[in-house]
Design a protein around this motif. Structure first.
Motif, PDB file in Angstrom:
ATOM      1  N   ASP A 135       8.574  -2.076  -1.691  1.00 11.73           N
ATOM      2  CA  ASP A 135       7.850  -1.758  -0.728  1.00 11.73           C
ATOM      3  C   ASP A 135       7.794  -1.674   0.242  1.00 11.73           C
ATOM      4  O   ASP A 135       8.959  -1.911   1.490  1.00 11.73           O
ATOM      5  CB  ASP A 135       7.453  -3.087  -0.749  1.00 11.73           C
ATOM      6  CG  ASP A 135       7.958  -4.365  -0.398  1.00 11.73           C
ATOM      7  OD1 ASP A 135       9.537  -4.560  -1.033  1.00 11.73           O
ATOM      8  OD2 ASP A 135       8.341  -4.988   0.320  1.00 11.73           O
ATOM      9  N   LEU A 136       7.269  -1.125   1.115  1.00 14.29           N
ATOM     10  CA  LEU A 136       7.661  -0.383   2.510  1.00 14.29           C
ATOM     11  C   LEU A 136       5.995  -0.809   3.584  1.00 14.29           C
ATOM     12  O   LEU A 136       6.067  -2.632   4.294  1.00 14.29           O
ATOM     13  CB  LEU A 136       6.942   0.975   2.819  1.00 14.29           C
ATOM     14  CG  LEU A 136       7.377   0.920   4.260  1.00 14.29           C
ATOM     15  CD1 LEU A 136       9.023   0.972   5.198  1.00 14.29           C
ATOM     16  CD2 LEU A 136       7.509   2.528   5.122  1.00 14.29           C
ATOM     17  N   LEU A 137       4.554  -0.419   3.809  1.00 16.39           N
ATOM     18  CA  LEU A 137       3.364  -1.042   4.484  1.00 16.39           C
ATOM     19  C   LEU A 137       2.906  -1.809   3.609  1.00 16.39           C
ATOM     20  O   LEU A 137       2.386  -1.262   2.550  1.00 16.39           O
ATOM     21  CB  LEU A 137       2.794   0.652   4.623  1.00 16.39           C
ATOM     22  CG  LEU A 137       1.937  -0.138   5.779  1.00 16.39           C
ATOM     23  CD1 LEU A 137       2.667  -0.256   7.747  1.00 16.39           C
ATOM     24  CD2 LEU A 137       0.441   0.915   5.980  1.00 16.39           C
ATOM     25  N   ILE A 149      12.635   8.689   2.472  1.00 14.33           N
ATOM     26  CA  ILE A 149      11.501   9.542   2.179  1.00 14.33           C
ATOM     27  C   ILE A 149      10.586   9.005   1.187  1.00 14.33           C
ATOM     28  O   ILE A 149      10.277   7.969   0.819  1.00 14.33           O
ATOM     29  CB  ILE A 149      12.032  11.283   1.091  1.00 14.33           C
ATOM     30  CG1 ILE A 149      12.977  10.335  -0.269  1.00 14.33           C
ATOM     31  CG2 ILE A 149      13.335  11.642   1.939  1.00 14.33           C
ATOM     32  CD1 ILE A 149      12.553  11.586  -1.113  1.00 14.33           C
ATOM     33  N   ARG A 150       9.550   9.890   1.100  1.00 14.64           N
ATOM     34  CA  ARG A 150       8.158   9.533   0.655  1.00 14.64           C
ATOM     35  C   ARG A 150       8.787   9.306  -0.892  1.00 14.64           C
ATOM     36  O   ARG A 150       8.962  10.460  -1.673  1.00 14.64           O
ATOM     37  CB  ARG A 150       7.355  10.416   0.228  1.00 14.64           C
ATOM     38  CG  ARG A 150       5.691  10.453   0.353  1.00 14.64           C
ATOM     39  CD  ARG A 150       4.646  11.621   0.571  1.00 14.64           C
ATOM     40  NE  ARG A 150       5.046  11.758  -1.016  1.00 14.64           N
ATOM     41  CZ  ARG A 150       5.243  13.570  -0.029  1.00 14.64           C
ATOM     42  NH1 ARG A 150       5.224  14.230   1.247  1.00 14.64           N
ATOM     43  NH2 ARG A 150       5.148  14.535  -0.534  1.00 14.64           N
ATOM     44  N   VAL A 151       8.417   8.364  -1.822  1.00 10.90           N
ATOM     45  CA  VAL A 151       8.433   8.556  -3.058  1.00 10.90           C
ATOM     46  C   VAL A 151       8.186   9.857  -4.110  1.00 10.90           C
ATOM     47  O   VAL A 151       9.345   9.407  -4.890  1.00 10.90           O
ATOM     48  CB  VAL A 151       8.544   7.144  -4.422  1.00 10.90           C
ATOM     49  CG1 VAL A 151       8.377   6.174  -3.658  1.00 10.90           C
ATOM     50  CG2 VAL A 151       6.087   7.240  -3.298  1.00 10.90           C
ATOM     51  N   ALA A 199       1.097  -1.472   0.146  1.00  9.40           N
ATOM     52  CA  ALA A 199       0.124  -0.191   0.101  1.00  9.40           C
ATOM     53  C   ALA A 199       0.802   1.092   0.379  1.00  9.40           C
ATOM     54  O   ALA A 199       0.239   2.780  -0.241  1.00  9.40           O
ATOM     55  CB  ALA A 199      -0.943  -0.229   1.143  1.00  9.40           C
ATOM     56  N   THR A 200       1.683   1.111   0.483  1.00  8.77           N
ATOM     57  CA  THR A 200       2.927   2.117   0.203  1.00  8.77           C
ATOM     58  C   THR A 200       4.296   1.701   0.040  1.00  8.77           C
ATOM     59  O   THR A 200       4.684   0.834  -0.066  1.00  8.77           O
ATOM     60  CB  THR A 200       3.179   3.218   1.580  1.00  8.77           C
ATOM     61  OG1 THR A 200       4.286   2.625   2.895  1.00  8.77           O
ATOM     62  CG2 THR A 200       1.793   3.830   2.317  1.00  8.77           C
ATOM     63  N   ARG A 201       5.199   2.849  -0.442  1.00  8.40           N
ATOM     64  CA  ARG A 201       6.227   2.452  -0.729  1.00  8.40           C
ATOM     65  C   ARG A 201       6.850   3.116   0.065  1.00  8.40           C
ATOM     66  O   ARG A 201       7.223   4.122  -0.449  1.00  8.40           O
ATOM     67  CB  ARG A 201       6.710   2.944  -2.461  1.00  8.40           C
ATOM     68  CG  ARG A 201       5.915   1.111  -3.477  1.00  8.40           C
ATOM     69  CD  ARG A 201       6.053   1.721  -4.776  1.00  8.40           C
ATOM     70  NE  ARG A 201       7.423   1.241  -4.877  1.00  8.40           N
ATOM     71  CZ  ARG A 201       7.790  -0.373  -4.694  1.00  8.40           C
ATOM     72  NH1 ARG A 201       6.753  -1.083  -5.037  1.00  8.40           N
ATOM     73  NH2 ARG A 201       8.544  -0.847  -5.009  1.00  8.40           N
ATOM     74  N   TRP A 202       8.656   3.155   0.295  1.00 15.10           N
ATOM     75  CA  TRP A 202       9.496   3.929   0.494  1.00 15.10           C
ATOM     76  C   TRP A 202      10.857   3.908  -0.352  1.00 15.10           C
ATOM     77  O   TRP A 202      11.381   3.274  -0.940  1.00 15.10           O
ATOM     78  CB  TRP A 202       9.762   4.214   1.677  1.00 15.10           C
ATOM     79  CG  TRP A 202      10.338   2.792   1.907  1.00 15.10           C
ATOM     80  CD1 TRP A 202      10.768   1.524   1.105  1.00 15.10           C
ATOM     81  CD2 TRP A 202      11.683   2.093   3.382  1.00 15.10           C
ATOM     82  NE1 TRP A 202      11.591   0.742   2.117  1.00 15.10           N
ATOM     83  CE2 TRP A 202      11.998   1.481   3.191  1.00 15.10           C
ATOM     84  CE3 TRP A 202      11.775   2.914   4.509  1.00 15.10           C
ATOM     85  CZ2 TRP A 202      12.754   1.339   4.011  1.00 15.10           C
ATOM     86  CZ3 TRP A 202      13.107   3.345   5.738  1.00 15.10           C
ATOM     87  CH2 TRP A 202      13.118   1.787   5.466  1.00 15.10           C
TER      88      TRP A 202
END
Ligand SMILES: CC(C)(COP(=O)(O)OP(=O)(O)OC[C@H]1O[C@@H](n2cnc3c(N)ncnc32)[C@H](O)[C@@H]1OP(=O)(O)O)[C@@H](O)C(=O)NCCC(=O)NCCS
Length: 410
Positions: A297-299, A274-276, A131-134
Motif C-alpha cells: 500500500d502507498l497512498l 515504480i508504478r505496479v 488507493a494506490t500501491r507501489w
C-alpha cells in the motif's frame, strides 16, 4: 480527559508537538531538523492533543491537490506525523485527533484526506482505504538488457546541479502529476527540502544526484533523483544505485532514464519505486532481472465529499450503479449515491433509489482512483451486493489504465 489545543499560541504548540511526535516514533528531533521542517508547516493544520492536561499526541497535514482519473484535481489534506506517546496509547487520543483533523480539513474545503501509513492496521477505521500501491524493484544492472524495440524519447539525459534541478524538476513533476491519477502537487517549500541538503526529512540527501531528460528543444521532460551506495567486494565494485524518485512526462522518457541508470558503470544493483504496472519489466529481455523487493500500500485515501470527488473524475464506461456508502467514523459523509458514466465523465449525486451495492467509505476510497476491484472486495465479503452485476458495473465505471500512482512522499 482528551482535548485538542485551539491554536491560541501555535508556535508554542508546534514546539511541543515536534517533541511529542518524535518521541511517539521512538526518536528525538534536533533543532536543525525542526528548522528545516518549519517552512512546510501551516500551524492551523497541526493539532496537539493533551490527556489530562499532558501533551501526548499530534497530527498534521499539508495542503495539496490530488489528481483524479481524467485529469481533474481536488483539494486534499496530505496527513502526516500522526503520533501518540507510548505512555498514552489506546485511550482514544489518535481517534480524537483524526476526528478534529477531518472536520477542519472539510471546513477548509478539502475533498479528500490522503496519507502514507507506517502501519497498515490503523487507518481503515478512520475511513481511509488503499488507493494506490507501489512496487520497490531491484534490477540486476550487470545482467539486465533492454529490448531493441523499446520506446525511446527524442532528446538527451544530462546530470544537473541542484540549482538546475530546482528549475527543471518542479515543471516536469507538475506536468506529470496532472495526468497521473494519484498524483499530488508539491509546494516550493517541499522542493527546497527534497533538493536541499538538510537530510532532515524526506529527501534532502546531500549525496543525491539529479539526472534530467530534455527533449530536442532542451525542455526538461523527465528527471531521476538518486544516489550511489558504494560497496567494494574483494576489490570489485558492487555498488547499489538507489533511485529516490523518477518521473517522466511519457513512458518513453521514463524508460530512457531507467536505461541510463541501469547502464551506470560499477553498479551491481539498481533499486527504486515504480508504478505496479510499470512498463519497465516489459522492455527488458529477461524480466526476472527486474525483481520485486516489495509491493505494498502507498497512498491511503479518505473521502470527505463523495459527490465532489467521484463527480469530478472520468468514467471508464457507459453505465450506472446506486451505491450505499457506510461511514462509521463520519456518518454524514456516507449515504446513497447514484453514479452515472457516459464513457467519458462520471456524475455522482445523492439519491433515494434502492441501493444495488453497499460498502464502507474506506473501500470506496480504495476504488476512487481506479486502483481497486469491487469484485475482489465482494468476493472478500466486504461489499454487500443488492444486484448481482453491481460490482462489475462499479469496476467498469471506476477502472483506469494505467494504474494510479503517487510518487510523492510526505
Ligand atoms: C498509531 C497510534 C497513533 C495510535 O494512537 P492511539 O492514541 O493509541 O490510538 P487510539 O487509542 O485512538 O485508537 C483508536 C483505534 O485504533 C486502534 N489502533 C491504534 N493503533 C493501532 C495499531 N498500531 N494497529 C492497529 N490498530 C490500532 C485502537 O485499538 C483503537 O481501536 P478501536 O477503535 O477498535 O478501539 C500510536 O500508537 C502511535 O503513535 N504509534 C507510533 C507512531 C505511528 O505508528 N504512527 C502512525 C503514523 S502513520
Amino acid at each position: 480527559m482528551i482535548s485538542i489545543a485551539d491554536h491560541e499560541d501555535p508556535e508554542a504548540e508546534l514546539a511541543t508537538y515536534h517533541r511529542v511526535d518524535a518521541a511517539a516514533f521512538g526518536a528525538t528531533r534536533s533543532s536543525q531538523q525542526e528548522a528545516a521542517k518549519r517552512p512546510l508547516i501551516e500551524p492551523s493544520r497541526w493539532f496537539l492533543a493533551t490527556l489530562d492536561d499532558e501533551p501526548c499526541g499530534g497530527a498534521g497535514s499539508f495542503a495539496t491537490e490530488l489528481t483524479l482519473p481524467g485529469g481533474a484535481t481536488v483539494p486534499a489534506a496530505a496527513v502526516s506525523d500522526v503520533g501518540v506517546l507510548p505512555t498514552h496509547r489506546r485511550r482514544g487520543v489518535a481517534a480524537a485527533l483524526m476526528s478534529r483533523q477531518l472536520e477542519v480539513a472539510a471546513q477548509e474545503g478539502d475533498a479528500v484526506a490522503v496519507l502514507h501509513a507506517s502501519d497498515a492496521g490503523i487507518y481503515g477505521r478512520f475511513g481511509y482505504g488503499v488507493a494506490t500501491r507501489w512496487r520497490q524493484i531491484r534490477v540486476d544492472a550487470r545482467r539486465a538488457t533492454f529490448r531493441a524495440d523499446r520506446p525511446t524519447a527524442a532528446g538527451r539525459t544530462r546530470l544537473v546541479t541542484r540549482e538546475e534541478a530546482a528549475r527543471c524538476c518542479p515543471t516536469v513533476h507538475d506536468a506529470a502529476r496532472q495526468h497521473t491519477p494519484g498524483g499530488l502537487a508539491r509546494s516550493a517549500a517541499w522542493w527546497d527540502v527534497v533538493l536541499g541538503d538538510s537530510g532532515a526529512y524526506l529527501g534532502g540527501d546531500p549525496e543525491q544526484l539529479v539526472l534530467v531528460h530534455e527533449d530536442d528543444d532542451g525542455s526538461p521532460d523527465g528527471y531521476a533523483i538518486y544516489r550511489v551506495h558504494q560497496e567494494w567486494s574483494g576489490g570489485q565494485a558492487a555498488h547499489t544505485l538507489a533511485v529516490w524518485e523518477l518521473v517522466g512526462t511519457s513512458p518513453a522518457v521514463e524508460l530512457d532514464l531507467w536505461a541510463t541508470l541501469v547502464a551506470h558503470d560499477l553498479i551491481d544493483t539498481v533499486t527504486g519505486p515504480i508504478r505496479v504496472d510499470h512498463e519497465l519489466r516489459d522492455v527488458v529481455v529477461d524480466a526476472r532481472q527486474v525483481g520485486v523487493r516489495w509491493d505494498q500500500d502507498l497512498l491511503w485515501l479518505r473521502l470527505l465529499d463523495v459527490e465532489a470527488v467521484l463527480g469530478a473524475r472520468s468514467a471508464g464506461s457507459e453505465d450506472s450503479v446506486v451505491v450505499e456508502v457506510v461511514d462509521g467514523f463520519r456518518p454524514r459523509t456516507g449515504g446513497r449515491f447514484l453514479l452515472v458514466g457516459d464513457g467519458d465523465q462520471l456524475r455522482c449525486a445523492r439519491t433515494e433509489a434502492p441501493s444495488e451495492l453497499r460498502l464502507d467509505i474506506d473501500d470506496l476510497g480504495a476504488l476512487t482512483l481506479g486502483g481497486g476491484s469491487a469484485r475482489a472486495l465482494a468476493r472478500a465479503g466486504r461489499i454487500e451486493l443488492g444486484h448481482r452485476d453491481a460490482a462489475t458495473r462499479l469496476d467498469r465505471l471506476l477502472g483506469t489504465d494505467p494504474m494510479p500512482w503517487c510518487w510523492v512522499r510526505f
